[in-house]
Every structure is written in C-alpha cells, then in structure tokens.
Design an enzyme around this catalytic site. Structure first.
Site, PDB file in Angstrom:
ATOM      1  N   HIS A 109       0.851  -1.193   0.000  1.00 52.52           N
ATOM      2  CA  HIS A 109       0.000   0.000   0.000  1.00 52.52           C
ATOM      3  C   HIS A 109       0.888   1.246   0.000  1.00 52.52           C
ATOM      4  CE1 HIS A 109      -0.296   0.554   4.676  1.00 52.52           C
ATOM      5  NE2 HIS A 109       0.801  -0.040   4.353  1.00 52.52           N
ATOM      6  N   ASP A 187       5.793  -4.969   7.122  1.00 51.90           N
ATOM      7  CA  ASP A 187       4.594  -4.213   7.491  1.00 51.90           C
ATOM      8  C   ASP A 187       3.588  -5.214   8.058  1.00 51.90           C
ATOM      9  OD1 ASP A 187       2.076  -3.088   7.517  1.00 51.90           O
ATOM     10  OD2 ASP A 187       2.147  -2.347   5.447  1.00 51.90           O
ATOM     11  N   GLN A 190      -1.705  -5.715   9.008  1.00 45.82           N
ATOM     12  CA  GLN A 190      -2.848  -6.603   8.803  1.00 45.82           C
ATOM     13  C   GLN A 190      -2.574  -8.021   9.316  1.00 45.82           C
ATOM     14  OE1 GLN A 190      -5.623  -5.341   7.801  1.00 45.82           O
ATOM     15  NE2 GLN A 190      -4.920  -3.384   6.998  1.00 45.82           N
ATOM     16  N   LYS A 213      -5.319  -1.048  14.491  1.00 50.79           N
ATOM     17  CA  LYS A 213      -5.760  -2.248  13.771  1.00 50.79           C
ATOM     18  C   LYS A 213      -5.607  -3.495  14.636  1.00 50.79           C
ATOM     19  CE  LYS A 213      -4.887  -0.133   9.335  1.00 50.79           C
ATOM     20  NZ  LYS A 213      -4.605  -0.267   7.924  1.00 50.79           N
ATOM     21  N   CYS A 351      -5.918   2.563  -0.720  1.00 52.77           N
ATOM     22  CA  CYS A 351      -4.547   3.102  -0.585  1.00 52.77           C
ATOM     23  C   CYS A 351      -3.524   2.171  -1.220  1.00 52.77           C
ATOM     24  CB  CYS A 351      -4.202   3.345   0.884  1.00 52.77           C
ATOM     25  SG  CYS A 351      -5.276   4.520   1.709  1.00 52.77           S
TER      26      CYS A 351
END
Length: 394
Positions: A109, A187, A190, A213, A351
C-alpha cells in the site's frame, strides 16, 4: 458473544466489516484511557512524583507486553511510533539510506511505496518490485532473481496485503533476503492481530505495526528492531526524552528505545494499547485465528454463489479481507448503497493504487472480518449486496 465487550456495537446497528481499515475498541481499552486522563495524567520519564512514576510504569508495561506478544528478546527492541506509516518512514529516512536498492512487492500500500519515492528511488533506479502471480501470490522466483542482481539491499514487504488479504510467507522471504546479505522490514498492520507472530522464528530485522488495527487506540504503533541492529539504526528525530547529555558543543543520546522516541509520546494511547494486547491474550490469538478463519471461509463461499462476482484470490492464500468486484457495476456505487443499509465495507483502491492499476481496475469492494463478527453479519452483508446489485442493474 464478543460484541458485548465493544461499546460501539451497543450504540449502533451497523454491520461492521471494515476491520482492515480500523478495528473497534473494547471497553477495557477505552476505560484505561479515561483512567489515565482522570486519575494519573502526567508526563513520562521526566518527573519523580507519584502520578508521573505511575504513568511511566504503565507506559513501559506496554513495551513489555508487546515484547512478549511478538516474542522479541528484550523490551529495548520495541520502539513506539504513531503506527506502521511512521515505522516505515523511520526506516526509509535512516537505515535504508545506506542501501543502493530497496525491494518491495507489487501488493504494497502507499505507505510502503511513497517513502521510497521521497528518497528519489524510482522503478529500476533504486527501487525494484517483485511480481505477483495471477492469484496474487508472491513470486518467489522473481524475488530471488532481484536479490541475485541486487545483493545487500533492503527488502520491505507486507505480511498480509491491505487491499486483498493475501498472506506472504515471511519466513521464506526472510531466509532468501538474508541469503543475499540483505535486510528485511515487514509491514504487520494486517497480521499481528489475526494470527500468532514470532519475530525470532520469522528472523525479520524490522517489524512494524499499528495499534488501531489491533483493537487499540489510533495514533500509536510500534517498530520491532533486531537486537544486533539497534546500534546501526540511526536516530530519526531528536529532542526531549532522547537526551543523555547536551551542551552547545554536542548532544549525547540515550540508548534504545528512548533515543528513537523524541518528545512527549501518545501516553494515553500507549497505555490503552496494553489493554488491547491483554484482551487478545485473554482470548488467545489461536482462538482469534480460528474464529476469523471460519468467518472468512464462510464469506468466501457465500460470495462465490453470486452471479457476476469477480474474486481475485482464494481462501488458501489470504486472510481477513475479501476484495471483489461485480461485473459491469462500479464498486463505489455498491459501497454507497450498502452504507444506506447500515453495512460498513470499504470500496475503492484501499490506498493501493499500484496493484489496482496492475490489475487494470479502479478499485474493489472489500469486506474484512474480525473475531467479533458473526455469520449473521455476513448473511446481512450478502443480502444487502444482492439488493444493491439488483438496484444497480435495473
């Protein structure tokens, strides 16, 4: 049954399936933030009166809880940031500068694309991008080709795709990365709230996440740094709280993690984050994965039954988020109609414009589940989706 722990669901009848954007917050997180502001609001690491000592102790307690949550060796490896975006920018602005080449994946993203552009890196000129296969899986052969051609690089990839929920095999990517004398930043926005993460087992060099998140407050996150790299990671910003000694001739910084946390931090956010992690620990991250996996498969199976549905990956290589389109229908029109039915999903490019352009689409409809969702939520979403399709095709 978990919805009872989240005040949001007591105040709304919204079917919430936008968990990849942000998760709802349990009462214990909200209560802890209120407790800080109403009972012991004071700055950390500066004063030595009672409330300040308590604020510092609870702030540092979060660091210890997070250390255990991802199985880091030491709490000094946990640096608090505003979230994954700041973590990626921190690495881009410091450690990454010594590398001629940065390698990312096609599924990144914007937060893992634009920091490299801001350094003047463009495709094939300081920036290389790993291909994806037709089912959106990471192309390991192409990755190794890029590493062979560009040893001693920095690899920066997502653990789970923000746009499509595709899960990368980070352990395999890390092994290949280190084989070619390179380093890896992951990253985890998620991933860390959805399944067990062990940074030592994965053997990653940097691992960044966002609190909001992970059922915690907004504006707080963290960056894990491998212990032997702490001395190599340059200071990002300086100022109050980073200082060991200063005169007008020179500044001497504290050791990690404090030298990376300039200024007054989001104290309430960090302390609230501890409760989110405790909450997940009490449920058990394995249980969270089990619930979400069942919901995800149910969602996938129900979507497959809809005529004209366009699915981009399958259940075997994805987790949490299901992105799709409907033939001849604009995804954002669907999102607007679902909102009118009190169903919250995200529609658009998420994004992640590069992968959307690669697939030659404007965007997708994305439904993303959390453990507090139910099959009834998915049934209402599917029913609303069918109504929206009928209205838009008439």
């Amino acid at each position: 049954m978990y919805k009872e722990d989240f005040p949001f669901f007591k105040n709304t009848n919204t079917v919430y399936l936008d968990n990849a954007a942000t998760t709802q917050k349990p009462s214990i997180v909200i209560d802890k933030i209120v407790e800080y502001y109403t009972h012991f609001c004071a700055n950390t690491h500066r004063s030595n009166f009672g409330d300040a000592n308590r604020a510092t102790k609870e702030f540092e307690n979060t660091r210890n809880i997070l250390k255990d949550f991802i199985n880091a060796k030491d709490s000094k490896q946990i640096i608090f940031t505003k979230g994954i975006t700041e973590s990626l920018n921190l690495i881009a602005a410091t450690f990454a500068k010594k590398f001629k080449t940065v390698i990312i994946s096609s599924l990144e993203h914007h937060s893992n694309v634009t920091p490299w552009h801001m350094q003047g890196r463009t495709l094939h000129d300081g920036l290389e991008v790993v291909n994806i296969k037709d089912n959106l899986e990471f192309d390991y052969e192409h990755f190794e080709e890029l590493l062979k051609a560009n040893p001693n690089s920095l690899v920066s990839v997502t653990h789970v795709s923000n746009a499509f929920g595709t899960r990368h095999d980070i352990k395999k990517i890390a092994q290949l990365t280190h084989k070619y004398d390179s380093y890896i930043m992951v990253d985890a926005a998620q991933s860390v709230a959805h399944f067990k993460v062990d940074v030592q087992d994965l053997d990653v060099d940097f691992y960044g996440m966002s609190g909001h998140k992970t059922y915690g407050p907004t504006g707080v996150g963290a960056l894990y740094v491998k212990e032997e790299l702490l001395k190599e990671l340059p200071v990002y910003q300086t100022g109050g709280a980073t200082i060991n000694d200063v005169n007008f001739e020179r500044s001497i910084m504290l050791d990690s993690p404090y030298k990376y946390e300039a200024g007054t931090q989001n104290i309430a956010g960090v302390i609230g984050f501890s409760q989110a992690l405790n909450y997940l620990n009490n449920i058990g991250i394995e249980k969270v994965f089990e619930i979400e996996d069942e919901l995800y498969k149910y969602l996938h199976n129900e979507l497959e039954k809809i005529p004209g549905i366009i699915l981009y990956n399958n259940v075997s290589n994805a987790i949490g988020s299901k992105s799709f389109n409907i033939e001849s229908i604009n995804c954002e029109d669907v999102g607007i109609l679902l909102d009118k039915m009190h169903i919250a999903v995200r529609a658009g490019h998420h994004c992640a414009q590069p992968i959307m352009k690669k697939l030659n689409i404007d965007g997708t409809i994305r439904a993303s589940v959390a453990f507090y969702n139910t099959k009834d939520d998915i049934d209402k979403f599917i029913e609303g989706l069918k109504k929206a399709i009928m209205m838009l095709k008439d």
